[in-house]
Design an enzyme around this catalytic site. Structure first.
Site, PDB file in Angstrom:
ATOM      1  N   LEU A   5      33.896  81.420 122.248  1.00  0.00           N
ATOM      2  CA  LEU A   5      34.262  80.306 123.111  1.00  0.00           C
ATOM      3  C   LEU A   5      33.003  79.594 123.602  1.00  0.00           C
ATOM      4  CD1 LEU A   5      37.010  82.117 125.233  1.00  0.00           C
ATOM      5  CD2 LEU A   5      37.404  80.423 123.429  1.00  0.00           C
ATOM      6  N   THR A   6      33.192  78.428 124.198  1.00  0.00           N
ATOM      7  CA  THR A   6      32.087  77.530 124.528  1.00  0.00           C
ATOM      8  C   THR A   6      31.123  78.095 125.562  1.00  0.00           C
ATOM      9  OG1 THR A   6      33.456  75.618 124.006  1.00  0.00           O
ATOM     10  CG2 THR A   6      31.527  75.228 125.391  1.00  0.00           C
ATOM     11  N   PHE A   7      31.608  78.345 126.770  1.00  0.00           N
ATOM     12  CA  PHE A   7      30.698  78.736 127.844  1.00  0.00           C
ATOM     13  C   PHE A   7      30.045  80.098 127.606  1.00  0.00           C
ATOM     14  CE2 PHE A   7      31.071  76.004 131.862  1.00  0.00           C
ATOM     15  CZ  PHE A   7      31.190  74.843 131.114  1.00  0.00           C
ATOM     16  N   LYS A  62      28.564  71.052 118.945  1.00  0.00           N
ATOM     17  CA  LYS A  62      29.661  71.969 119.192  1.00  0.00           C
ATOM     18  C   LYS A  62      30.600  72.101 118.007  1.00  0.00           C
ATOM     19  CE  LYS A  62      32.336  72.545 122.595  1.00  0.00           C
ATOM     20  NZ  LYS A  62      32.367  73.978 122.268  1.00  0.00           N
ATOM     21  N   HIS A  80      27.211  79.467 124.946  1.00  0.00           N
ATOM     22  CA  HIS A  80      26.078  78.672 125.426  1.00  0.00           C
ATOM     23  C   HIS A  80      25.162  79.503 126.319  1.00  0.00           C
ATOM     24  CE1 HIS A  80      28.101  75.068 123.931  1.00  0.00           C
ATOM     25  NE2 HIS A  80      26.980  74.409 124.168  1.00  0.00           N
TER      26      HIS A  80
END
Length: 670
Positions: free
Chosen positions: A34-36, A6, A39
């Site tokens: 952003l992360t979600f 990450k 992914h």
């Protein structure tokens, strides 16, 4: 095996000990960075507006529920749209495994991987690496064909300390050591050379210095927290509780033009390359911040490092490293969109991809033995609108719908310049459409109109141009207000701009020529109504500045092709531009090899609702850059149809960062 490390920015890339293939220029995340959202885009090939995870935290008015990283809602399947790769693998008879990948622990036994773990941040990296290794040494009949593992450093430390902190470098070394242990174990087990390994980051990170570079929205719109549902910070989104146009305008109007580092958009005017509008989970008011800047509702919350800004910022670019028997060695690749990884992994695993937003073949150049390219789609010829064969037909065509826009006169003498022989028309097509005429799905109502200086496709039912293509060799003066007249090639029953504006265009609009470069010899061709498109009055300044910028580029680069047309996929009208030239000096566009073809695309809103009086030209054009797939996706038009499948995939794989032809694509350089 897919490993997410990450927030490992491209700038902190150190070559992994076993990596012989790497992309030091970085990988472009989806927006928001952003992360979600990222992914899930990596494993579905979908943009957030398509897969539903539009942020780390958001509200869905249709569900009347909120999603967040810390909420139990994140495991509810209703939030996760689209088919993730672990499900594609499983339903096609192969085996998948995930170690903490977002979305893999949703409570759906049908769509879950064969092996998966509920997220637990107390599980150490050593334990995660051991679990991955244990999966890799299972008997062949039980061994995963696709495997993922999630590592939350150095992101966690970067947020708390800033991405430039020495503590972040320490975390990089720790993760690198854990990965090296895994690779050593794989080598000792004799499987390292049998596994295709991808190590990547989901996004980058930039400093967000505490106590500076932030704005308080409540100072501009008092009681904004009481009047709207707000997710603030690096990318504020605002959903007024009173869902009226007046309330949206009141709140957005109070925020617009308050600071040059804060740009307020209606979501349909937001840069189309973000594909961030077409779901109710995205509210109507979006706030774009300059990198490192934040906007808070009432007070600052401290995070010395952050991400979520425009995904073209250099600080938001992500690392990509790959190694294994399927990958070429010692090869560098240019930046690419992370949504294209999904199709690449499907090809490597041998499963059919689900519908997605990526481009099949975009990353096949990474592979030693890429799949055979499918045959190019067949060309659908567009029938030409002929010049009236006789005076009776000519006069019949003049009976078409008129409006006060048409103040020019039609005479057979003036219109005779539109009467091209078949030989001249074909030669004109080769000059102005050097890669073939752009292809539309429905050719029954799309007709070609060919003039000496440009070619175009026109929808005779809607009365809208589909596209206009022209090639220029030197700077030319743009015509803004031609004396519009009927295009006599249209029949009396065909529609045009006057059918859209039967009472004429009022003072809030202008009609401009898609091919704008009139001369005494071709001014009649420029002024026909098939060449007209409406734009808002405020957009005129951007229109004029764009063509000045285009002329400057032509002066530097010579022969330049431009394809321009309307975008009508949303409540906000727009125009697309595709500008191409050849980097090889003295080589004609038609003869230019794809690797030397320089191309920059734009999708510009022509009736911007907010902030239009305070966005500088350079910032406006930079914001509304686009990739070729963006334009094709939003228009339904297939460009460069005469290219081979591989060459077309090459240009489809390019991000806006691939060219500086007209503007520098990195927003952080503004």
């Amino acid at each position: 095996m897919l490993v997410v490390w990450k927030n490992r920015r491209r700038s902190c890339l150190t070559v992994c000990p076993v990596a012989e293939f790497f992309a030091p220029t970085g990988m472009t995340p989806v927006f928001p960075s952003l992360t979600f959202p990222n992914h899930y885009s990596i494993v579905t090939g979908l943009y957030p507006e398509s897969h539903g995870i539009v942020a780390n935290s958001f509200y869905d008015p249709d569900l009347n529920a909120s999603f967040s990283l810390s909420s139990s809602q994140q495991t509810n399947p209703v939030w996760w749209i689209g088919d993730p790769l672990w499900y594609d693998v499983k339903r096609q008879g192969k085996i998948s495994a995930t170690c903490f990948w977002p979305g893999s622990d949703q409570t759906d036994p049908v769509r879950e991987p064969n092996y998966w773990l509920q997220y637990d941040d107390t599980v150490t990296y050593s334990e995660r690496m051991r679990q991955v290794f244990d999966w890799l040494i299972l008997p062949v009949s039980q061994r995963p064909n696709f495997l993922t593992v999630y590592l939350d450093e150095p992101d966690h430390t970067g947020h708390g300390e800033s991405p430039d902190s020495p503590l972040v470098a320490d975390q990089v070394r720790i993760v690198d050591q854990e990965l090296q242990v895994l690779f050593d174990n794989m080598e000792q087990a004799g499987i390292l050379g049998c596994v295709d390994l991808i190590v990547l980051a989901d996004h980058g990170m930039a400093p967000s210095p505490p106590g500076e570079k932030f704005l308080i929205m409540n100072e501009y719109v008092p009681n904004i927290l009481n009047d709207a549902r707000i997710y603030d910070g690096v990318f504020p989104t605002i959903r007024p509780k009173l869902d009226t146009e007046e309330e949206h305008d009141r709140i957005a109007g109070g925020l617009q033009c308050q600071d040059e580092n804060m740009r307020v958009y209606n979501k349909w005017d937001f840069p189309r390359r973000h594909h961030y509008a077409n779901t109710n989970r995205i509210p109507n008011i979006l706030v774009d911040m300059t990198v490192s800047w934040r906007a808070y509702a009432k007070s600052e919350w401290i995070l010395p490092g952050n991400h979520g800004w425009d995904n073209l910022n250099s600080e938001m670019q992500a690392m990509f490293v790959a190694h294994g028997p399927s990958f070429k060695k010692n090869t560098e690749v240019r930046p690419f969109h992370n949504i294209d990884l999904y199709n690449l992994m499907c090809a490597m695993i041998g499963v059919d991809p689900s519908p997605n937003n990526g481009t099949w073949g975009a990353l096949h150049h990474m592979l030693v033995s890429p799949p055979i390219d499918p045959s190019p789609e067949p060309l659908n010829p567009i029938s030409k609108l002929p010049f009236p064969a006789d005076e009776e037909t000519y006069n019949a065509h003049l009976m078409r719908q008129k409006c006060n826009l048409l103040i020019g006169s039609n005479t057979q003498s003036i219109d005779s310049t539109l009467n091209l022989t078949e030989e001249i028309a074909n030669a004109t097509l080769q000059v102005h459409a050097p890669w073939g005429t752009p292809q539309t799905k429905d050719t029954t109502q799309i007709k070609a109109v060919i003039s000496s200086d440009y070619v175009a496709a026109f929808d005779v039912v809607s009365g809208l141009p589909s596209w206009t293509s022209y090639t220029i060799y030197q700077p030319r003066l743009a015509t803004v207000q031609p004396q519009w007249r009927l295009d006599v090639r249209l029949e009396a029953t065909h529609a045009s701009i006057c059918d859209r504006f039967p009472d004429g265009i009022d003072s809030t609009w202008s009609a401009v020529p898609l091919f704008p470069f009139g001369t005494p010899s071709n001014s009649a061709d420029v002024a026909v109504d098939t060449n007209a498109i409406e734009i808002s009055k405020p957009f005129e300044t951007y229109w004029n500045e764009f063509h000045a910028m285009l002329n400057s580029s032509v002066e530097s680069n010579g022969e330049t092709n431009v394809i321009v047309g309307p975008v009508r996929d949303s409540p906000s009208s727009g125009l697309f531009f595709i500008v191409s030239t050849c980097r090889s000096v003295g080589v004609a566009l038609a003869e230019c090899s794809v690797d030397q073809l320089d191309m920059q695309s734009f999708i510009m809103p022509t009736n911007v609702r907010y902030s239009r009086d305070c966005i500088k030209f350079t910032a406006f054009f930079n914001a509304h850059l686009a990739s070729l797939p963006d334009v094709e996706h939003l228009t339904g038009i297939r460009f460069f149809p005469s290219l081979s499948y591989g060459d077309k995939a090459d240009i489809l794989s390019r991000t806006p960062l691939a060219s500086t032809l007209l503007v520098n694509p990195d927003p952080s350089t503004l």
